[in-house]
Motif scaffolding. Structure first.
Motif, PDB file in Angstrom:
ATOM      1  N   GLY A 171       2.661  14.869  -8.415  1.00  0.00           N
ATOM      2  CA  GLY A 171       3.531  16.029  -8.243  1.00  0.00           C
ATOM      3  C   GLY A 171       3.665  16.489  -6.809  1.00  0.00           C
ATOM      4  N   ALA A 172       3.561  15.576  -5.873  1.00  0.00           N
ATOM      5  CA  ALA A 172       3.711  15.923  -4.460  1.00  0.00           C
ATOM      6  C   ALA A 172       5.156  16.323  -4.179  1.00  0.00           C
ATOM      7  N   THR A 173       5.357  16.939  -3.042  1.00  0.00           N
ATOM      8  CA  THR A 173       6.712  17.351  -2.679  1.00  0.00           C
ATOM      9  C   THR A 173       7.614  16.133  -2.534  1.00  0.00           C
ATOM     10  N   ARG A 174       8.893  16.359  -2.767  1.00  0.00           N
ATOM     11  CA  ARG A 174       9.861  15.269  -2.691  1.00  0.00           C
ATOM     12  C   ARG A 174       9.877  14.652  -1.300  1.00  0.00           C
ATOM     13  N   GLY A 175       9.716  15.468  -0.278  1.00  0.00           N
ATOM     14  CA  GLY A 175       9.735  14.975   1.096  1.00  0.00           C
ATOM     15  C   GLY A 175       8.636  13.971   1.372  1.00  0.00           C
ATOM     16  N   ALA A 176       7.435  14.263   0.886  1.00  0.00           N
ATOM     17  CA  ALA A 176       6.308  13.356   1.104  1.00  0.00           C
ATOM     18  C   ALA A 176       6.545  12.013   0.416  1.00  0.00           C
ATOM     19  N   VAL A 177       7.078  12.071  -0.796  1.00  0.00           N
ATOM     20  CA  VAL A 177       7.348  10.836  -1.540  1.00  0.00           C
ATOM     21  C   VAL A 177       8.440  10.035  -0.845  1.00  0.00           C
ATOM     22  N   VAL A 206       0.837  -1.199   0.000  1.00  0.00           N
ATOM     23  CA  VAL A 206       0.000   0.000   0.000  1.00  0.00           C
ATOM     24  C   VAL A 206       0.875   1.253   0.000  1.00  0.00           C
ATOM     25  N   LEU A 207       1.946   1.224   0.779  1.00  0.00           N
ATOM     26  CA  LEU A 207       2.837   2.382   0.842  1.00  0.00           C
ATOM     27  C   LEU A 207       3.584   2.603  -0.468  1.00  0.00           C
ATOM     28  N   VAL A 208       3.991   1.528  -1.128  1.00  0.00           N
ATOM     29  CA  VAL A 208       4.655   1.670  -2.429  1.00  0.00           C
ATOM     30  C   VAL A 208       3.681   2.300  -3.428  1.00  0.00           C
ATOM     31  N   GLY A 209       2.464   1.804  -3.441  1.00  0.00           N
ATOM     32  CA  GLY A 209       1.449   2.384  -4.316  1.00  0.00           C
ATOM     33  C   GLY A 209       1.193   3.850  -3.991  1.00  0.00           C
ATOM     34  N   GLY A 210       1.198   4.162  -2.730  1.00  0.00           N
ATOM     35  CA  GLY A 210       1.014   5.554  -2.313  1.00  0.00           C
ATOM     36  C   GLY A 210       2.156   6.439  -2.754  1.00  0.00           C
ATOM     37  N   VAL A 228      10.337   5.457   2.286  1.00  0.00           N
ATOM     38  CA  VAL A 228      11.138   4.926   3.396  1.00  0.00           C
ATOM     39  C   VAL A 228      10.276   4.056   4.304  1.00  0.00           C
ATOM     40  N   LEU A 229       9.062   4.483   4.568  1.00  0.00           N
ATOM     41  CA  LEU A 229       8.159   3.652   5.376  1.00  0.00           C
ATOM     42  C   LEU A 229       7.856   2.329   4.675  1.00  0.00           C
ATOM     43  N   ALA A 230       7.726   2.370   3.348  1.00  0.00           N
ATOM     44  CA  ALA A 230       7.494   1.134   2.594  1.00  0.00           C
ATOM     45  C   ALA A 230       8.691   0.199   2.719  1.00  0.00           C
ATOM     46  N   VAL A 231       9.891   0.745   2.626  1.00  0.00           N
ATOM     47  CA  VAL A 231      11.100  -0.081   2.760  1.00  0.00           C
ATOM     48  C   VAL A 231      11.181  -0.679   4.161  1.00  0.00           C
ATOM     49  N   LEU A 232      10.888   0.114   5.170  1.00  0.00           N
ATOM     50  CA  LEU A 232      10.927  -0.401   6.550  1.00  0.00           C
ATOM     51  C   LEU A 232       9.890  -1.502   6.770  1.00  0.00           C
ATOM     52  N   ALA A 233       8.695  -1.319   6.234  1.00  0.00           N
ATOM     53  CA  ALA A 233       7.665  -2.349   6.381  1.00  0.00           C
ATOM     54  C   ALA A 233       8.072  -3.626   5.654  1.00  0.00           C
TER      55      ALA A 233
END
Length: 53
Positions: free
Chosen positions: A24-30, A12-16, A35-40
């Motif tokens: 076109g979201a900010t780089r920080g949000a992406v 879900v996080l990767v898809g997000g 990073v949360l996807a990698v940790l999960a």
């Protein structure tokens, strides 16, 4: 059960992260989402590895 939930969360996080990037979201949000996807993913995989005990 928990490793499965972690891997589902990772998907879900990767898809997000991909969706945020396309919108076109900010780089920080992406980056935070990725990073949360990698940790999960790491947590789910490490939980499945045979351990001591």
């Amino acid at each position: 059960m928990l490793p499965t939930l972690l891997l589902i969360l990772a998907g879900v996080l990767v898809g997000g992260a991909v969706s945020l990037h396309r919108q076109g979201a900010t780089r920080g949000a992406v980056v935070v989402t990725a990073v949360l996807a990698v940790l999960a993913t790491a947590g789910g995989v490490l939980w499945l590895l045979p351990g001591e005990g």
